[in-house]
Design an enzyme around this catalytic site. Structure first.
Site, PDB file in Angstrom:
ATOM      1  N   CYS A   2      17.129 -11.293   2.967  1.00 54.78           N
ATOM      2  CA  CYS A   2      17.950 -11.608   4.401  1.00 54.78           C
ATOM      3  C   CYS A   2      19.096 -11.280   4.299  1.00 54.78           C
ATOM      4  CB  CYS A   2      17.762 -13.254   4.308  1.00 54.78           C
ATOM      5  SG  CYS A   2      16.200 -14.264   4.029  1.00 54.78           S
ATOM      6  N   ARG A  27      18.105  -6.248   7.212  1.00 55.58           N
ATOM      7  CA  ARG A  27      17.634  -7.029   6.109  1.00 55.58           C
ATOM      8  C   ARG A  27      16.611  -8.080   6.498  1.00 55.58           C
ATOM      9  NH1 ARG A  27      20.273  -6.102   1.358  1.00 55.58           N
ATOM     10  NH2 ARG A  27      19.564  -8.192   0.785  1.00 55.58           N
ATOM     11  N   TRP A  75      14.424 -13.230   6.769  1.00 59.21           N
ATOM     12  CA  TRP A  75      13.272 -12.711   6.644  1.00 59.21           C
ATOM     13  C   TRP A  75      12.328 -13.711   5.977  1.00 59.21           C
ATOM     14  CZ3 TRP A  75      10.960  -8.219   8.553  1.00 59.21           C
ATOM     15  CH2 TRP A  75       9.671  -8.103   7.946  1.00 59.21           C
ATOM     16  N   ASN A 101      18.992 -16.731   0.265  1.00 61.20           N
ATOM     17  CA  ASN A 101      18.224 -15.336   0.484  1.00 61.20           C
ATOM     18  C   ASN A 101      17.508 -15.565  -0.791  1.00 61.20           C
ATOM     19  OD1 ASN A 101      16.892 -12.935   0.619  1.00 61.20           O
ATOM     20  ND2 ASN A 101      18.764 -11.826  -0.089  1.00 61.20           N
ATOM     21  N   GLY A 102      15.987 -15.381  -1.035  1.00 60.54           N
ATOM     22  CA  GLY A 102      15.307 -15.331  -2.327  1.00 60.54           C
ATOM     23  C   GLY A 102      14.191 -16.561  -1.863  1.00 60.54           C
ATOM     24  N   GLU A 484      -3.443   8.246  -0.295  1.00 60.93           N
ATOM     25  CA  GLU A 484      -1.877   7.857  -0.038  1.00 60.93           C
ATOM     26  C   GLU A 484      -0.888   8.819  -0.106  1.00 60.93           C
ATOM     27  OE1 GLU A 484      -0.893   5.680   1.858  1.00 60.93           O
ATOM     28  OE2 GLU A 484       1.370   5.343   1.223  1.00 60.93           O
ATOM     29  N   LYS A 488       1.188  10.456   2.833  1.00 59.76           N
ATOM     30  CA  LYS A 488       2.779  10.414   2.725  1.00 59.76           C
ATOM     31  C   LYS A 488       3.273  11.866   3.340  1.00 59.76           C
ATOM     32  CE  LYS A 488       4.056   6.287   2.510  1.00 59.76           C
ATOM     33  NZ  LYS A 488       2.895   5.969   3.222  1.00 59.76           N
ATOM     34  N   GLU A 491       2.505  12.477   6.997  1.00 62.07           N
ATOM     35  CA  GLU A 491       3.455  11.655   7.974  1.00 62.07           C
ATOM     36  C   GLU A 491       4.834  12.020   7.858  1.00 62.07           C
ATOM     37  OE1 GLU A 491       3.134   7.423   8.039  1.00 62.07           O
ATOM     38  OE2 GLU A 491       2.959   7.579   5.671  1.00 62.07           O
ATOM     39  N   HIS A 507     -18.538  19.884  -4.529  1.00 62.08           N
ATOM     40  CA  HIS A 507     -19.480  19.798  -3.374  1.00 62.08           C
ATOM     41  C   HIS A 507     -18.912  20.326  -2.185  1.00 62.08           C
ATOM     42  CE1 HIS A 507     -21.993  17.213  -6.098  1.00 62.08           C
ATOM     43  NE2 HIS A 507     -20.896  16.586  -6.453  1.00 62.08           N
ATOM     44  N   LYS A 609       6.235   2.384  13.690  1.00 59.10           N
ATOM     45  CA  LYS A 609       6.144   1.256  12.507  1.00 59.10           C
ATOM     46  C   LYS A 609       5.042   0.416  12.608  1.00 59.10           C
ATOM     47  CE  LYS A 609       7.109  -0.248   8.475  1.00 59.10           C
ATOM     48  NZ  LYS A 609       6.707   0.673   7.369  1.00 59.10           N
TER      49      LYS A 609
HETATM   50  C1  AGP Z   1       1.752   4.347   6.351  1.00 61.00           C
HETATM   51  O1  AGP Z   1       2.929   4.805   5.867  1.00 61.00           O
HETATM   52  C2  AGP Z   1       2.039   4.091   8.059  1.00 61.00           C
HETATM   53  N1  AGP Z   1       2.995   3.933   8.450  1.00 61.00           N
HETATM   54  C3  AGP Z   1       0.411   3.698   8.577  1.00 61.00           C
HETATM   55  O2  AGP Z   1      -0.658   4.212   8.025  1.00 61.00           O
HETATM   56  C4  AGP Z   1       0.393   2.143   8.316  1.00 61.00           C
HETATM   57  O3  AGP Z   1       0.155   1.999   7.084  1.00 61.00           O
HETATM   58  C5  AGP Z   1      -0.796   1.631   9.384  1.00 61.00           C
HETATM   59  O4  AGP Z   1      -0.445   1.807  10.662  1.00 61.00           O
HETATM   60  C6  AGP Z   1      -1.025   0.183   9.061  1.00 61.00           C
HETATM   61  O5  AGP Z   1      -0.035  -0.467   9.370  1.00 61.00           O
HETATM   62  P1  AGP Z   1       0.090  -2.154   9.074  1.00 61.00           P
HETATM   63  O6  AGP Z   1       0.202  -2.344   7.631  1.00 61.00           O
HETATM   64  O7  AGP Z   1       1.409  -2.802   9.668  1.00 61.00           O
HETATM   65  O8  AGP Z   1      -1.118  -2.824   9.662  1.00 61.00           O
END
Ligand code: AGP
Length: 614
Positions: A2, A27, A75, A101-102, A484, A488, A491, A507, A609
């Site tokens: 927070c 935050r 938060w 906060n915490g 993953e 990264k 994206e 394969h 996001k």
């Molecule tokens: C991950 O770096 C991406 N921003 C994206 O794949 C994200 O993980 C996905 O859209 C799921 O989002 P969520 O965890 O908020 O459901």
């Protein structure tokens, strides 16, 4: 995580505090509030939603022209984001106002203790108990500083507390344990903040506070003691960041800041998970033991990074509970006519809690009679609200579009779920569960160790600015890490990157290998049957065909050295927990390569996001 601000000085406290909260809104932004001390009384204004909602309230009805005040952007961890749960909270006599906060781990027992004395609580937060306890102390005749000392001696968990006493104007007292707080030193005024962004427009002279310390500020004086009243000499420093950098703790990107917050985020997600009897407790989960015992299948649904967390969860849950686990892309789940009934637990993993694919998938699962448990980082968002149960991660707000600490804390929540199901189903003995919890509690230090190697990883990343394609290999729990890591890079650096199960290479995908192609290889710990040897075989296959192998391998594993063109060392951890450390170099690699390419790391092109459309 927070945002907290405190102020004493000649300026109008409401203005200084609200400006500071605006600098800290990244935050936490699900509610906000301010309290000031004027003519012996408290004046408090608080509202759910973004800070702008509170500013509207204050524009219509400003607080009195006080010069002592505190404020908070929340938060949520305990209690949904609403007006009642917004901070500041006050004691029953509305003499003390306090922000926090915490997580106060023992708040329930403390609350039971004073509820018996007819104390009425107005919120569902852990914070409110602290306001009542501090107020009881000042009512007993001690000053606010001693009151804070005595209360902190009773608290368990991680907390920053900041309080004012209506009968002691011109003074703000704060305490910190495992949660950030800094002091801003002005001329005839002093400030408190969760970080320097709260007061950087007023002063760049600051004091760093240590663990278990109490700080008292007046307009002209700052005194620091420990929780038992012994004086402490704090460390003074000059802030040479500008405001934007201050919001990112001096980092260039929120994502980089969030990568380095991961040890704390993992530690916070583990707080309060062990009951007084030593058993695992997931009290916000709300699934009855008999419902867990009756489970005959678990289906994990998620998207993107969260889906890869679900893949790791499958290894852990099946190994520790012997319950079959399917992992499904949320966008595919409801179109494949899944077999779901009332003995199925659907686990929806979502950092934002608003992903439309995942939300629609859980609605379908519920219509088929399944119980739904959300693993989520955003208190009060749609997915946990529509689920039967929830495990909140405590990563704090994740601003960078590319998920990092959200992913790590999802892994922690998945491990906790697996251990809890094992505990209820009796598929693991208590001492086994205790040992694994101990291993999890050691992970923040292991993650820290990997982060100390960041510079060498940055150098490696910058050497690949001309690369147009990268492969990632892993086996077992390292396979989701490879996926993953590839995501990264895609994206952030907009480079073609693909993750493979190392055993799959022969394969078909091995046809992709050509001279100099970078292949990042997640090497499992030694000692696990054939896993390590098979991974070494795969690495040799690609290297023999000209690949440039960048290997992530545990310290002490010398067998990998002849086959690694570059070697990144990982701490020695159990294979199921290795994703918590193996993903760190891949996050750093992608972040640095994208930075070197001049990309906007926090807001990559074409991405959002939270994907709230199907
Ligand atoms: C991950 O770096 C991406 N921003 C994206 O794949 C994200 O993980 C996905 O859209 C799921 O989002 P969520 O965890 O908020 O459901």
């Amino acid at each position: 995580m927070c945002g907290i601000v405190g102020y004493v000085g000649p300026q109008r406290a409401q203005d200084v505090v609200v400006d500071g909260l605006r600098r800290l809104e990244y935050r936490g932004y699900d509610s906000a509030g301010v309290a000031v001390v004027h003519d012996g009384v408290l004046a408090v204004a608080k509202r759910s939603g973004k800070l702008a909602n509170l500013e509207k309230v204050l524009a219509d009805k400003p607080l009195p022209p006080a010069t002592t005040g505190i404020g908070h952007t929340r938060w949520a961890t305990h209690g949904p984001p609403n007006d009642a749960n917004a901070h500041p909270h006050t004691g029953g006599a509305r003499r003390v106002a306090l922000v926090h906060n915490g997580i106060i781990e023992n708040y329930a027992e403390l609350r039971d203790r004073i509820e018996a004395d007819d104390h009425v609580f107005l919120s569902e937060t852990d914070t409110e108990i602290a306001a009542h306890l501090v107020e009881l102390q000042v009512q007993s005749g001690v000053d606010l500083q001693v009151a804070m000392q005595r209360v902190c001696q009773q608290l368990d968990g991680a907390f920053t507390l900041v309080a004012v006493d209506a009968e002691d104007p011109g003074r703000v007292v704060a305490a910190r344990r495992n949660s950030p707080l800094v002091v801003g030193l002005g001329e005839g005024e002093n400030f408190l903040g969760s970080d320097v962004a709260a007061f950087i427009e007023h002063t760049r002279e600051a004091l760093e506070l240590g663990q278990d310390q109490i700080v008292t500020i007046t307009a002209d004086e700052v005194t620091v003691t420990d929780f038992w009243g012994s004086p402490v000499e704090p460390t003074r420093f000059h802030v040479d960041w500008d405001l934007s950098a201050a919001e990112k703790d001096g980092h260039d990107w929120f994502m980089r800041k969030e990568i380095f917050e991961q040890p704390r985020a993992v530690a916070d997600s583990l707080i309060g998970r062990r009951g007084v009897n030593g058993l695992l407790q997931l009290d916000e989960m709300r699934l009855a033991d008999e419902e867990i015992r009756d489970l005959d299948k678990i289906i994990v649904i998620a998207c993107g990074t969260s889906f890869y967390a679900g893949m790791v969860a499958k290894y852990a849950i099946e190994h520790w509970t012997r319950t079959p686990v399917e992992v499904e892309l949320a966008s595919e789940f409801r179109y494949r006519d899944p077999i779901v009934d009332n003995t199925t637990l659907v686990v929806a993993i979502s950092q934002s809690g608003e992903t439309a694919d995942t939300l629609q998938a859980i609605r379908h699962a519920k219509s088929q009679g399944a119980k739904v448990l959300a693993i989520c980082n955003t208190n009060g968002s749609s997915i946990p609200r529509e689920s039967d149960a929830v495990i909140y991660t405590h990563a704090g707000p994740e601003i960078g579009v590319a998920s990092t600490k959200g992913f790590l804390t999802q892994l922690v929540a998945c491990y906790l779920l697996a251990l809890y199901v094992a505990q209820v189903k009796g598929t693991r003995y208590g001492d086994e569960i205790d040992e694994i919890m101990g291993q999890l509690e050691a992970m923040p230090d292991h993650i820290d160790t990997v982060l100390t190697r960041a510079d060498s990883i940055y150098e490696l990343a910058r050497a690949h600015v001309a690369t147009r394609s990268v492969l990632f290999l892993g086996r077992h729990a390292g396979y989701p890490v490879a996926l993953e890591g590839a995501l990264k890079l895609k994206e952030l650096a907009y480079i073609h990157a693909e993750g493979f199960a190392a055993g799959e290479l022969k394969h078909g995908p091995i046809a992709l290998i050509e001279e100099g192609l970078p292949v990042l290889c997640v090497v499992p710990p030694r000692g696990r049957d054939q896993l390590h040897a098979k991974m070494l075989g795969g690495i040799q296959e690609v290297r023999a065909r000209g690949a440039r192998t960048i290997c992530l391998a545990e310290e002490g594993d010398h067998t990998i050295e002849p086959y690694a063109d570059d070697l990144i060392r990982l701490p020695q951890v159990p294979v199921l927990l290795q994703p918590l450390v193996a993903i760190i170099p891949l996050q750093l690699f992608a972040c640095e390569l994208a930075t070197a390419l001049g990309h906007d790391v926090d807001q990559p092109r074409n991405l959002a996001k939270s994907v709230t459309v199907e």
